[in-house]
Scaffold this active site. Sequence first.
Site, PDB file in Angstrom:
ATOM      1  N   GLY A  14       0.527  -0.919   0.538  1.00  0.00           N
ATOM      2  CA  GLY A  14       0.218  -0.155  -0.021  1.00  0.00           C
ATOM      3  C   GLY A  14       0.681   1.554  -0.345  1.00  0.00           C
ATOM      4  N   ILE A 130       0.391   3.426   6.536  1.00  0.00           N
ATOM      5  CA  ILE A 130      -0.015   4.175   7.302  1.00  0.00           C
ATOM      6  C   ILE A 130      -1.000   3.679   8.616  1.00  0.00           C
ATOM      7  CG2 ILE A 130      -0.401   5.366   5.805  1.00  0.00           C
ATOM      8  CD1 ILE A 130      -3.471   3.835   5.754  1.00  0.00           C
ATOM      9  N   ASP A 131      -0.857   1.766   9.052  1.00  0.00           N
ATOM     10  CA  ASP A 131      -1.313   1.396  10.262  1.00  0.00           C
ATOM     11  C   ASP A 131      -0.110   1.387  11.171  1.00  0.00           C
ATOM     12  OD1 ASP A 131      -3.538   0.761   9.454  1.00  0.00           O
ATOM     13  OD2 ASP A 131      -3.035  -1.444   8.488  1.00  0.00           O
ATOM     14  N   LYS A 158     -17.509  17.701  12.251  1.00  0.00           N
ATOM     15  CA  LYS A 158     -17.675  17.955  13.973  1.00  0.00           C
ATOM     16  C   LYS A 158     -17.957  19.322  13.709  1.00  0.00           C
ATOM     17  CE  LYS A 158     -15.852  17.770  18.684  1.00  0.00           C
ATOM     18  NZ  LYS A 158     -14.654  17.447  19.338  1.00  0.00           N
ATOM     19  N   ARG A 175      -6.920  -2.758   8.194  1.00  0.00           N
ATOM     20  CA  ARG A 175      -7.520  -4.494   8.252  1.00  0.00           C
ATOM     21  C   ARG A 175      -7.076  -5.367   9.302  1.00  0.00           C
ATOM     22  NH1 ARG A 175      -8.459  -5.414   2.075  1.00  0.00           N
ATOM     23  NH2 ARG A 175      -8.758  -3.275   1.778  1.00  0.00           N
ATOM     24  N   ALA A 190     -13.874  11.046  19.654  1.00  0.00           N
ATOM     25  CA  ALA A 190     -14.839  10.344  19.350  1.00  0.00           C
ATOM     26  C   ALA A 190     -15.643  10.388  20.079  1.00  0.00           C
ATOM     27  CB  ALA A 190     -14.142   9.131  17.833  1.00  0.00           C
TER      28      ALA A 190
END
EC number: 2.7.1.11
Lengths: 322, 322, 322, 322
Positions: A14, A130-131, A158, A175, A190
């Site tokens: 990725g 990115i994970d 928001k 994932r 959040a």
Amino acid sequence: MSDIKRIGLMTSGGDAPGMNAVIRAVTRSAVVENIEVYGFLRGFAGILDKDYKKFTYSDVGGIMERGGTILRTSRVPEFKVPEVRKKAADILKDLGIDVLVIIGGNGSLTGGKLLSEEQGIPVIGVPASIDNDIAYTDMSIGVDTCLNTVVEAMQKLKDTASSHERAFIVEVMGRTSGYVALMSGLAIGAEAIIIPEVPTDYDALAEKMWDERKRGKINSIIVVAEGSASAYTVARHLENRIGFETRITILGHIQRGGSPTAFDRILASRMGNEVVKAIKDGDFDVMIGLSKNDLIRTPLEKVLSESNKLDMEIVKLAGILS
Amino acid sequence: MSDIKRIGLMTSGGDAPGMNAVIRAVTRSAVVENIEVYGFLRGFAGILDKDYKKFTYSDVGGIMERGGTILRTSRVPEFKVPEVRKKAADILKDLGIDVLVIIGGNGSLTGGKLLSEEQGIPVIGVPASIDNDIAYTDMSIGVDTCLNTVVEAMQKLKDTASSHERAFIVEVMGRTSGYVALMSGLAIGAEAIIIPEVPTDYDALAEKMWDERKRGKINSIIVVAEGSASAYTVARHLENRIGFETRITILGHIQRGGSPTAFDRILASRMGNEVVKAIKDGDFDVMIGLSKNDLIRTPLEKVLSESNKLDMEIVKLAGILS
Amino acid sequence: MSDIKRIGLMTSGGDAPGMNAVIRAVTRSAVVENIEVYGFLRGFAGILDKDYKKFTYSDVGGIMERGGTILRTSRVPEFKVPEVRKKAADILKDLGIDVLVIIGGNGSLTGGKLLSEEQGIPVIGVPASIDNDIAYTDMSIGVDTCLNTVVEAMQKLKDTASSHERAFIVEVMGRTSGYVALMSGLAIGAEAIIIPEVPTDYDALAEKMWDERKRGKINSIIVVAEGSASAYTVARHLENRIGFETRITILGHIQRGGSPTAFDRILASRMGNEVVKAIKDGDFDVMIGLSKNDLIRTPLEKVLSESNKLDMEIVKLAGILS
Amino acid sequence: MSDIKRIGLMTSGGDAPGMNAVIRAVTRSAVVENIEVYGFLRGFAGILDKDYKKFTYSDVGGIMERGGTILRTSRVPEFKVPEVRKKAADILKDLGIDVLVIIGGNGSLTGGKLLSEEQGIPVIGVPASIDNDIAYTDMSIGVDTCLNTVVEAMQKLKDTASSHERAFIVEVMGRTSGYVALMSGLAIGAEAIIIPEVPTDYDALAEKMWDERKRGKINSIIVVAEGSASAYTVARHLENRIGFETRITILGHIQRGGSPTAFDRILASRMGNEVVKAIKDGDFDVMIGLSKNDLIRTPLEKVLSESNKLDMEIVKLAGILS
């Protein structure tokens, strides 16, 4: 001092913002040391297809700020077959590639480790994912930009959330890892964060939201990692249980794009340079990592035997602060 | 010169960035003229519930830059019932509201027009709608910010699109209007734009994309207005016909948020001030609009008898330039 | 229908975001009509130096989103000499250029008008100027992006301003025009806006700021157009009169950069396409302009005999709302 | 477990983005533990003036995303006088403040250390400083946002730089530290970086730029830390030596503003929570720091006896990559 003359360079798996900054830093640092750089296109596929380009100092000008990767990337499932790796190694040897530099995640680094172990191709890895799930580095390349992209998008939500009486559900990448969901959820405050690492109790979630509404809270943002549930599933659960109207955002590959942040540019520049230092030191089959503000080199084997786990303290913290 | 002493102010329907800047400009311009401002919460619902707040000069400080609306908004379907409008008018009269200022889209302005025609409540409208579907104004408030949000998101997608060999499908707002999809698609150079105003020929689309791939184009962005098809439907069509791997982004309410752009802040400030000028001129039952760089006032009846149509020249242009 | 076969294309004067989007739109629209495009580098200098490049459809891919101009730009004072213009015209004729398309401000368009009048080179102008000082178009290319850049920068200043008890002075572009200062000052709610079109009364300004501080206002932002005074001069005036500590920001050429906004991309795409329509119509020596949501063509002579004046109503409005 | 009932909270010195996120995290984490939070306005000045506000859970809602500090900040030189510190301590004791939490830089933390040593007020520090010059933490709060602000501004400059043949000089913050200049210069690929830690050889700089121009490089960005030289001084040196036309940008306090990045929000949230954990552990007179991905506590005395030095390897790296 090693006598490396030519290195291969590829991005794989990725894509992650900052990959171009690594390409630039490896190339320029190598050129200064009179080492040639061959850039292979589309990761391992470019090796198998002999699809490469020699990179000069000026070839990598103006790319640091660009998202994606000029070398492009792909997933090459057939690289799991030893014969395919053998073929790749033969091509690399034919081309006189002394070391292969792989910018990518755990999967790509595993491909590299096998190339080295089985075929004797020296490899150096740069963690990009990115994970942030790669061990032996505090941060992987692309994580910081991705989080900022997600946080900026949710910040806009928001604004509008405060204008309505609704729940907003945002599906983000991840994932197998809830890292992006957790960290962005913490950064946005959040109301709920749904991740693969923690089982979801929809009854409790519905009850919590119901209680909050009774206390006057009129809107909420729920972040969900794609690996845990789809935004639609979460919406259905909430609508069935408490009849809340929900609205859905699925960020998708937007999370992989964008001009890299200062952090990712600096990290990528430093790691790319460290690759060439490792080459000069004859330090192969390692991955460059960040530890505190220093760069470290860890054997790929060690890197790949572990993986960054989510910090459960942060899960708890997000609950306290929201 | 009219002898207006007190005005009501409300935002209604879908929220749009810039609504707060109108609230600020109406309030400050009114206060300077010794006119009191009552802000009603949640649109027509706030009138029916007598849920309002008197606004002073400093109450509206620091709000111009904020997305959403501090007055909040809602859709009030029961306002279609004449008795409900009668009740609202009675409340407004009891409160001594001389004029009601409505910031919203065609639906909200229609409510206002009925209040005026049936109940004799003078009304002034300010056009706010991200679809830019309101007649007699070159631009409605919120359009510009929304388009920039969509374009910035798609720009990130373009980065990552160039790294892969895939089609990316982005679903944007627009139940009956393809405006956001068309203009953002033009601004990003999308390969295809799917909008309610133009029938979609999926066979032709698949063929076009297939041809482009053969000519070397390895990635594409397809924008679809939610009112035309869902991103999933488009994806299925393409996958069935040509087996393309696709990735999906659904922006959702992110499109209604964000700090307003310079254009929306300026337009909102000018329109809000023009509302008070119209009040002083005794010019009621009109909507403020932008025409060239000037502000105009058009009777609500005329505004609501038409609607902004999509410019088919721009549909054609998007096809030429992509 | 004209029988134009080859056009020249150049950007000139101060660069403006969106110029690349015009280049793309002119090129692609021309190519579709089988018209060749020669791009001249560095404005009129590129003609004189015969420094040009033929542009194909794919040469202009991926440039719309980039700030600046790939054709580069320069100011060429010697173009005021008739002999120099004669030389340029001869070169254009030798190269078989049927029409010259000039993207730039009043100065560049004047050069074009002279080329046409004296030398018979048909010219079409596209207005690009961050000062929005070109007549017969509601907006010039680059204005919208510039304003957003300035507003975003000043918005950050507003954050920190609220943390301190200080005055912040921001110097923005505008040698003869206060447009950028006025519009950005309105959009940010600046306490004072200092522009060339309005004489500055520093005693009154100091008094106003003093009064506001007494009423509890603890910070302020003052915008000054470079053509009116330098930020340092304003600071000295305030410090001398009321002893306020001030902090200075000079944005400089940041105001000319940045990826163009949605508005500038769309305007540029439409204007670029309209250039080719005008060529096909044989409509020369005109400038493309925006009027309401339509494109218009106005003779260069008429365009250059006027100039957009600042709207004094907006000066007043900024005073009311701040 | 300590029996802390009430804590004081203040921000001090130069403001940094993320301070509000610390305020939110300390407050909410404290409230959950039944600890009261008194927020003092304008740093030590608010203690001396007894200017404070009790903070509840909901008082700190919606502040994480805002730049600056809702507690405001000031520099209080008289705090160097022992009697003044004595007075502050007496006030804190009168108010029943068990621990004082100080969010600020080395100067503010020194004030806190003295309050503790001399007056026996337990203190906990949170490092906030855009210069990243505080020891025993990999990153201080505000650094990451500041760097991104500077890089985004310079990126816009890069767009326009490529359109011209000029040198652009950007002055950034850093009175004693070149950190911001160095890291942003690395992240943007600046041609030269002028910092207090390294003596500037203007002859060599001019020669380098002259050489680059001869080799075809037509533009350059030079970053200068305010503590090393003013942008005007650098400009004069270059113009005198090689006649280059230069353009100047002075970013000023824009660098302290802006909505905090994801990194700063997360770091601030974690550190704010760690403050309350340290309080519960009875761990006083420490500063919270980040080390790898973990939070650490270091005695203030140790923190203040050192300072983060610039990494000279990065100075070298910036030279190699530009």
